[in-house]
Design a protein around this motif. Structure first.
Motif: not given
Length: 156
Positions: A50-73
């Motif tokens: 996250d270049v705006r907030n200088n954070r390392l971001v982990f994308l929350c992926y749902n393998p059952f729906s095959n989509e990104y559902v959130d992120a945490v930095g």
């Protein structure tokens, strides 16, 4: 619990999340916790900067729906140390060895711990609550797990 499933929404990755480059404080922080980004680990697909907030971001992926559902930095210096970007109340799911069968899901507090446990123990999927309490959405997600679940939280 059926209502919890309906609340999951797709997370749109913001334009200020850029591909992670293995350098700087984030590289040192990951290395300190024995996390590498070599080809045998799929973590590179789930992290951004996250270049705006200088954070390392982990994308929350749902393998059952095959989509990104959130992120945490994760911040190096700023508070809060961990910042949730979306509203899904889902956790961070990480299978360090996606072609191996899941033998256990270990539920932990943060994304880094989920990565570390999955890398350390063959057949373990890490699932981070991104906090110390489990939401109904997280319970519904974990109920779909094809293997036993171990909850491993610290004393706070």
């Amino acid at each position: 619990m059926p209502n919890a499933e309906k609340e999951v929404t797709t997370f749109s990755i913001p334009p200020y999340f850029v591909p992670y480059e293995n350098k700087g404080w984030a590289k040192d922080w990951l290395a300190k916790h024995n996390v590498s980004l070599d080809a045998k680990w799929p973590l590179g697909n789930l992290i951004r900067t996250d270049v705006r907030n200088n954070r390392l971001v982990f994308l929350c992926y749902n393998p059952f729906s095959n989509e990104y559902v959130d992120a945490v930095g994760r911040s190096n210096k700023e508070k809060p140390k961990w910042l949730r970007y979306g509203t899904s109340r889902q956790g961070f799911y990480y299978n360090g060895r996606p072609y191996n069968l899941c033998k256990r899901v270990v539920v932990v507090e943060d994304a880094l711990s989920a990565v570390c446990i999955s890398h350390a123990v063959h057949g373990v999927v890490g699932y981070a609550l991104m906090g110390t309490s489990m939401s109904e959405e997280q319970r519904a997600f974990l109920a779909k797990a094809p293997c036993p679940i171990i909850i491993c939280l610290d004393r706070d």
